[in-house]
Design a protein around this motif. Structure first.
Motif, mmCIF file in Angstrom:
data_model
loop_
_atom_site.group_PDB
_atom_site.id
_atom_site.type_symbol
_atom_site.label_atom_id
_atom_site.label_comp_id
_atom_site.label_asym_id
_atom_site.label_seq_id
_atom_site.Cartn_x
_atom_site.Cartn_y
_atom_site.Cartn_z
ATOM 1 N N SER A 44 1.987 14.767 -13.623
ATOM 2 C CA SER A 44 1.002 14.077 -14.614
ATOM 3 C C SER A 44 1.407 12.700 -14.630
ATOM 4 C CB SER A 44 1.393 14.724 -16.102
ATOM 5 O OG SER A 44 0.686 15.969 -16.186
ATOM 6 N N PHE A 45 2.664 12.502 -14.562
ATOM 7 C CA PHE A 45 3.312 11.007 -14.387
ATOM 8 C C PHE A 45 2.998 10.214 -13.346
ATOM 9 C CE2 PHE A 45 6.617 8.321 -12.879
ATOM 10 C CZ PHE A 45 6.575 7.054 -13.862
ATOM 11 N N LEU A 46 3.071 10.860 -12.105
ATOM 12 C CA LEU A 46 2.639 10.388 -10.912
ATOM 13 C C LEU A 46 1.136 9.884 -10.889
ATOM 14 C CD1 LEU A 46 4.701 12.512 -8.221
ATOM 15 C CD2 LEU A 46 5.312 10.120 -9.020
ATOM 16 N N LEU A 47 0.259 10.966 -11.447
ATOM 17 C CA LEU A 47 -1.086 10.778 -11.386
ATOM 18 C C LEU A 47 -1.642 9.445 -12.157
ATOM 19 C CD1 LEU A 47 -2.491 14.314 -11.485
ATOM 20 C CD2 LEU A 47 -2.279 12.790 -9.569
ATOM 21 N N ILE A 48 -0.954 9.519 -13.637
ATOM 22 C CA ILE A 48 -1.236 8.452 -14.459
ATOM 23 C C ILE A 48 -0.717 7.206 -13.857
ATOM 24 C CG2 ILE A 48 -0.792 7.641 -16.751
ATOM 25 C CD1 ILE A 48 -0.775 10.571 -17.811
ATOM 26 N N SER A 49 0.575 6.868 -13.632
ATOM 27 C CA SER A 49 1.293 5.687 -13.069
ATOM 28 C C SER A 49 0.581 5.198 -11.970
ATOM 29 C CB SER A 49 2.791 5.959 -13.256
ATOM 30 O OG SER A 49 3.047 6.749 -12.211
ATOM 31 N N GLY A 50 0.021 5.969 -11.002
ATOM 32 C CA GLY A 50 -0.426 5.741 -9.613
ATOM 33 C C GLY A 50 0.751 5.422 -8.787
ATOM 34 N N LEU A 51 1.785 5.905 -9.216
ATOM 35 C CA LEU A 51 3.248 5.650 -8.239
ATOM 36 C C LEU A 51 2.981 6.284 -7.031
ATOM 37 C CD1 LEU A 51 6.226 4.422 -8.099
ATOM 38 C CD2 LEU A 51 6.836 6.714 -8.882
ATOM 39 N N PRO A 52 3.129 5.964 -5.664
ATOM 40 C CA PRO A 52 3.060 6.862 -4.429
ATOM 41 C C PRO A 52 4.144 7.784 -4.576
ATOM 42 C CG PRO A 52 3.146 4.296 -3.989
ATOM 43 C CD PRO A 52 3.380 4.604 -5.533
ATOM 44 N N LEU A 53 3.534 8.871 -3.994
ATOM 45 C CA LEU A 53 4.351 10.089 -3.759
ATOM 46 C C LEU A 53 5.475 9.652 -3.113
ATOM 47 C CD1 LEU A 53 5.103 13.172 -4.341
ATOM 48 C CD2 LEU A 53 3.674 13.635 -2.452
ATOM 49 N N GLN A 54 5.412 9.016 -1.891
ATOM 50 C CA GLN A 54 6.331 8.813 -1.056
ATOM 51 C C GLN A 54 7.789 8.063 -1.735
ATOM 52 O OE1 GLN A 54 7.017 10.077 2.030
ATOM 53 N NE2 GLN A 54 9.195 9.047 1.837
ATOM 54 N N GLN A 55 7.415 6.892 -2.573
ATOM 55 C CA GLN A 55 8.206 6.317 -3.387
ATOM 56 C C GLN A 55 8.948 7.147 -4.298
ATOM 57 O OE1 GLN A 55 6.643 2.677 -5.032
ATOM 58 N NE2 GLN A 55 8.296 2.564 -6.479
ATOM 59 N N TYR A 56 8.280 7.955 -4.906
ATOM 60 C CA TYR A 56 9.136 9.004 -5.662
ATOM 61 C C TYR A 56 10.220 9.903 -4.810
ATOM 62 C CZ TYR A 56 9.959 13.348 -8.072
ATOM 63 O OH TYR A 56 10.499 14.484 -8.936
ATOM 64 N N LYS A 57 9.526 10.331 -3.707
ATOM 65 C CA LYS A 57 10.402 11.268 -2.904
ATOM 66 C C LYS A 57 11.758 10.678 -2.461
ATOM 67 C CE LYS A 57 8.375 13.583 0.263
ATOM 68 N NZ LYS A 57 9.218 14.989 0.290
ATOM 69 N N GLU A 58 11.578 9.388 -2.349
ATOM 70 C CA GLU A 58 12.779 8.807 -1.815
ATOM 71 C C GLU A 58 13.953 8.916 -2.545
ATOM 72 O OE1 GLU A 58 11.841 4.637 -1.407
ATOM 73 O OE2 GLU A 58 10.697 5.064 0.373
ATOM 74 N N GLY A 59 13.886 9.065 -3.879
ATOM 75 C CA GLY A 59 14.860 9.515 -4.791
ATOM 76 C C GLY A 59 15.101 11.060 -5.076
ATOM 77 N N ALA A 60 13.842 11.473 -5.248
ATOM 78 C CA ALA A 60 14.027 12.793 -5.641
ATOM 79 C C ALA A 60 14.390 14.068 -4.318
ATOM 80 C CB ALA A 60 12.502 13.556 -5.913
ATOM 81 N N ASP A 61 14.312 13.296 -3.131
ATOM 82 C CA ASP A 61 14.913 14.130 -2.041
ATOM 83 C C ASP A 61 16.329 14.194 -2.122
ATOM 84 O OD1 ASP A 61 12.172 14.900 -1.108
ATOM 85 O OD2 ASP A 61 12.184 13.531 0.350
ATOM 86 N N LEU A 62 16.993 13.583 -2.644
ATOM 87 C CA LEU A 62 18.471 13.657 -2.738
ATOM 88 C C LEU A 62 18.645 14.755 -3.400
ATOM 89 C CD1 LEU A 62 19.662 9.882 -3.592
ATOM 90 C CD2 LEU A 62 19.952 11.088 -1.364
ATOM 91 N N LEU A 63 17.959 15.268 -4.253
ATOM 92 C CA LEU A 63 18.489 16.511 -5.113
ATOM 93 C C LEU A 63 18.317 17.869 -4.006
ATOM 94 C CD1 LEU A 63 16.586 15.879 -8.516
ATOM 95 C CD2 LEU A 63 19.104 15.750 -7.978
ATOM 96 N N SER A 64 17.260 17.557 -3.267
ATOM 97 C CA SER A 64 17.165 18.615 -2.039
ATOM 98 C C SER A 64 18.385 18.950 -1.200
ATOM 99 C CB SER A 64 15.944 18.465 -0.967
ATOM 100 O OG SER A 64 14.765 18.250 -1.881
#
Length: 229
Positions: A46-66
């Protein structure tokens, strides 16, 4: 992109993921059926859809958890080692149970899809639903199915198993911790194992063992089917 911008993007994705998950865990303490993975995914999407933040930009940080998934999975070896004697005593029964679970899991999906005249791509993507996502994706690729669908079905299966699996088995009169652990690890992979570890170390031990063996046995089963087909 300079180093400062890259660090900021990585820090943002990592931080928002951790904060949302911690909040979801706190919510689960009050509302037991609210699984933190479902809540976290819903909030982040919901946050990504509302904010319009590109998924790739979010993944640059979130992928560290992987990157932590590997060490976390390996850490399951600690309780398995602690309970190695108990595992050794019941290893034949454990192997038989998991093998039957793998066969039944594949056969049940085939029967359901055949009954409802489901498409071949969907059916093939659903077949490896009870193993962890990385294994399910690779199996789907080898079958010529859709890896993305396989991942979705796998996650959905794990979440459902974690939410209702224990309660359902207890309703059937199954209360033995070994049996509960094997059942959830076989049917609900990592999600089921996480639930079992939250309930008791013994359950989590056998669930983790079942999850690992389920991946090996199911992969071997599909290898045989692939050669036959």
């Amino acid at each position: 992109m300079n180093a400062a911008d890259l660090f900021q993007k990585i820090w943002f994705g990592l931080t928002i993921t951790v904060v949302v998950y911690v909040a979801a865990r706190a919510l689960q303490q009050r509302i037991q059926w609210m699984h933190p993975m479902i809540v976290s995914a819903g909030v982040l999407i919901s946050f990504l859809l509302i904010s319009g933040l590109p998924l790739q930009q979010y993944k640059e940080g979130a992928d560290l958890l992987s990157l932590l998934l590997g060490p976390a999975t390996i850490a399951l070896g600690v309780p398995i080692y602690k309970h190695r004697q108990h595992i050794k005593e019941q290893f034949r029964a454990v192997m038989l149970s998991i093998t039957c679970g793998s066969i039944v899991g594949v056969a049940s999906v085939s029967a359901i899809m055949f009954s409802f005249s489901g498409g071949k791509d969907i059916a093939m993507s659903m077949l490896p639903k009870s193993v962890s996502s990385p294994i399910a994706v690779e199996i789907a690729k080898s079958l010529g199915a859709v890896p993305e669908l396989a991942a979705v079905f796998t996650v959905f299966t794990g979440i459902v198993g974690a939410l209702v699996g224990t309660a359902f088995l207890r309703k059937l009169g199954i209360r033995d911790e070994v049996s509960l652990g094997i059942a959830l690890g076989t049917a609900a992979h990592g999600f089921g194992t996480a639930k079992c570890l939250a309930d008791s170390e013994k359950q989590g031990t056998f669930s983790g063992l079942a999850m690992g063996l389920m991946g090996v046995i199911t992969s071997a089963l599909f290898a045989v089917l692939f050669l036959i087909i």
